[in-house]
Scaffold this active site. Structure first.
Site, short mmCIF file in Angstrom:
data_model
loop_
_atom_site.label_atom_id
_atom_site.label_comp_id
_atom_site.label_asym_id
_atom_site.label_seq_id
_atom_site.Cartn_x
_atom_site.Cartn_y
_atom_site.Cartn_z
N LYS A 1 -2.45 5.97 -4.77
CA LYS A 1 -3.59 6.83 -4.46
C LYS A 1 -3.44 8.19 -5.11
O LYS A 1 -2.35 8.76 -5.13
CB LYS A 1 -3.75 7.01 -2.94
CG LYS A 1 -3.77 5.71 -2.16
CD LYS A 1 -4.11 5.91 -0.69
CE LYS A 1 -3.83 4.64 0.11
NZ LYS A 1 -2.45 4.54 0.62
N HIS B 1 -7.65 9.28 -2.68
CA HIS B 1 -7.14 9.36 -1.30
C HIS B 1 -8.15 10.05 -0.38
O HIS B 1 -8.26 9.72 0.80
CB HIS B 1 -5.83 10.15 -1.32
CG HIS B 1 -4.86 9.70 -0.27
ND1 HIS B 1 -3.52 9.63 -0.49
CD2 HIS B 1 -5.04 9.30 1.00
CE1 HIS B 1 -2.92 9.21 0.60
NE2 HIS B 1 -3.82 9.01 1.52
N TYR C 1 3.02 9.93 -0.31
CA TYR C 1 4.01 9.39 0.63
C TYR C 1 5.43 9.69 0.16
O TYR C 1 6.40 9.48 0.90
CB TYR C 1 3.86 7.87 0.82
CG TYR C 1 2.53 7.41 1.36
CD1 TYR C 1 1.60 8.31 1.85
CD2 TYR C 1 2.20 6.06 1.39
CE1 TYR C 1 0.37 7.89 2.33
CE2 TYR C 1 0.98 5.62 1.88
CZ TYR C 1 0.06 6.55 2.34
OH TYR C 1 -1.15 6.12 2.81
N ASP D 1 0.84 -1.20 0.00
CA ASP D 1 0.00 0.00 0.00
C ASP D 1 0.86 1.24 0.00
O ASP D 1 1.67 1.45 0.91
CB ASP D 1 -0.90 0.02 1.24
CG ASP D 1 -1.85 1.21 1.21
OD1 ASP D 1 -2.86 1.12 0.50
OD2 ASP D 1 -1.55 2.23 1.86
P1 NAP Z 1 0.19 1.10 11.53
O1 NAP Z 1 0.10 -0.02 10.54
O2 NAP Z 1 -0.94 1.34 12.45
O3 NAP Z 1 1.54 0.87 12.36
C1 NAP Z 1 1.90 1.74 13.39
C2 NAP Z 1 3.26 1.47 13.94
O4 NAP Z 1 3.30 0.18 14.49
C3 NAP Z 1 4.38 1.51 12.90
O5 NAP Z 1 4.97 2.76 12.91
C4 NAP Z 1 5.32 0.38 13.30
O6 NAP Z 1 6.59 0.88 13.67
C5 NAP Z 1 4.64 -0.28 14.48
N1 NAP Z 1 4.59 -1.76 14.34
C6 NAP Z 1 4.48 -2.50 13.21
N2 NAP Z 1 4.44 -3.81 13.49
C7 NAP Z 1 4.54 -3.91 14.85
C8 NAP Z 1 4.58 -5.00 15.75
N3 NAP Z 1 4.50 -6.26 15.30
N4 NAP Z 1 4.68 -4.73 17.07
C9 NAP Z 1 4.77 -3.46 17.53
N5 NAP Z 1 4.75 -2.39 16.73
C10 NAP Z 1 4.62 -2.61 15.39
O7 NAP Z 1 0.63 2.45 10.77
P2 NAP Z 1 0.01 3.50 9.74
O8 NAP Z 1 1.18 3.97 8.97
O9 NAP Z 1 -0.84 4.46 10.47
O10 NAP Z 1 -0.95 2.68 8.76
C11 NAP Z 1 -0.48 1.64 7.91
C12 NAP Z 1 -0.51 2.03 6.44
O11 NAP Z 1 -1.82 2.41 6.05
C13 NAP Z 1 0.35 3.25 6.05
O12 NAP Z 1 1.74 2.95 6.00
C14 NAP Z 1 -0.25 3.58 4.71
O13 NAP Z 1 0.23 2.68 3.73
C15 NAP Z 1 -1.75 3.36 5.00
N6 NAP Z 1 -2.45 4.59 5.43
C16 NAP Z 1 -3.40 5.12 4.60
C17 NAP Z 1 -4.08 6.29 4.96
C18 NAP Z 1 -5.13 6.86 4.04
O14 NAP Z 1 -5.54 8.02 4.22
N7 NAP Z 1 -5.61 6.11 3.09
C19 NAP Z 1 -3.82 6.91 6.19
C20 NAP Z 1 -2.88 6.33 7.03
C21 NAP Z 1 -2.22 5.18 6.65
P3 NAP Z 1 7.99 0.26 13.08
O15 NAP Z 1 8.11 0.70 11.66
O16 NAP Z 1 9.03 0.83 13.97
O17 NAP Z 1 7.85 -1.25 13.20
#
Ligand code: NAP
Length: 297
Positions: A84, A117, A55, A50
């Site tokens: 997106k 988006h 980004y 994704d």
């Molecule tokens: P998330 O998936 O909720 O992850 C949050 C944090 O958790 C990461 O910074 C990561 O840090 C940590 N993490 C990952 N695996 C873990 C584990 N097994 N144990 C403990 N911590 C862990 O983060 P998000 O970036 O908010 O959302 C995910 C993706 O969704 C984004 O990267 C993006 O591709 C997409 N997104 C889309 C939108 C939209 O508007 N459409 C908005 C937000 C996000 P580390 O890297 O240090 O492991």
């Protein structure tokens, strides 16, 4: 639920792997990390990536995908890549050039999924699907009213295949999920691990999802981690889930989501954690006419 590469059939006949790799990182994180992490993710078994123009890392993520194709780990058709359309390119004549710019950065011929988006019309997106530049088209951050507006549009050619929204145990989107299911639209969960908690976007006083006592207790019970419990929860309720990590250890951990099952009591306990906590409120957009988060869902 034992296969790492489990996929869900979309309403246009294409398939989306149910576990996706999130690639967004705050601006201060060096872009090379996206290259490294995406390669690690594909090696670990992620097949759904994704990303988005905004980004600012499509070049690195594209390079990672192409290098894993070049070394024989995967074929292009094994990878499900999402990009997106950002809000500066919503005018119909700007949509295809924006997608072509993403493809050029990626050095790919097509994306598997192109999302709006932030809420606007789908018309120009349909043309990208017809031109083969995007296999599927979908939306992100749409509320029910906005989805209905699209679905009820006279002459709608393609329904969005998915709605990518914030979704996790503290904000489980039950009503939006039920609505999406009733329309054969897949709900894709972002911030499923409680978000990146970047200061600029997330209230630092909000509770940290992965420290939740129930998630921790369930992790202990299943000899897994709270993160895996949060990811598994989504798969068992029919949600495609994204997990961002740039750490090799956690990337490898996250694909273990296919190795265990939650009981219906576990699922109920997680359902009960819902407390209307949206981490990414996108307040800066609150004045826009299409701001999606003012409605109940
Ligand atoms: P998330 O998936 O909720 O992850 C949050 C944090 O958790 C990461 O910074 C990561 O840090 C940590 N993490 C990952 N695996 C873990 C584990 N097994 N144990 C403990 N911590 C862990 O983060 P998000 O970036 O908010 O959302 C995910 C993706 O969704 C984004 O990267 C993006 O591709 C997409 N997104 C889309 C939108 C939209 O508007 N459409 C908005 C937000 C996000 P580390 O890297 O240090 O492991």
């Amino acid at each position: 639920m034992d296969s790492k590469h489990q996929r869900v059939k979309l309403n246009d006949g294409h398939f989306m792997p149910v576990l996706g790799f999130g690639t967004y990182a705050p601006a201060e994180v060096p872009k090379d990390k996206a290259l490294e992490a995406t390669k690690l993710a594909i090696e670990a078994g992620f097949r759904h990536v994704d990303c988005a123009h905004i980004y600012n890392n499509e070049e690195q993520v594209g390079l990672a995908i192409r290098s894993k194709i070049a070394d024989g780990t995967v074929k292009r058709e094994d990878i499900f890549y999402t990009s997106k359309l950002w809000s500066n390119s919503h005018r119909p004549e700007l949509v295809r050039p924006a997608l072509e710019r993403s493809l050029k950065n990626l050095q790919l011929d097509y994306v598997d999924l192109y999302l709006i988006h932030f809420p606007v019309s789908l018309k120009a997106m349909e043309k990208c699907k017809d031109a083969g530049l995007a296999k599927s088209i979908g939306v992100s951050n749409f509320n029910r009213r906005q989805l209905e507006m699209i679905l009820n549009k006279p002459g709608l050619k393609y329904k969005p295949v998915c709605n990518q929204v914030e979704c996790h145990p503290y904000f489980n989107q039950r009503k939006l999920l039920d609505f999406c299911k009733s329309k054969d639209i897949v709900l894709v969960a972002y911030s499923a691990l409680g978000s990146h908690r970047e200061k600029q976007w997330v209230d630092q006083n909000s509770p940290v999802l992965l420290e939740d006592p129930i998630l921790c207790a369930l992790a202990k019970k299943h000899k897994r981690t709270p993160a895996l419990i949060a990811l598994r929860y989504q798969l068992q309720r029919g949600v495609v889930v994204l997990a961002k990590s740039y750490s090799e250890q956690r990337i490898r951990e996250n694909v273990q989501v296919f190795e265990f099952q939650l009981t219906s009591e576990d699922m109920k306990a997680i359902d009960d954690l819902d407390r209307n906590i949206r981490y990414l409120t996108l307040d800066n957009f609150a004045g826009l006419p299409n701001y999606p988060f003012a409605d109940e869902y």
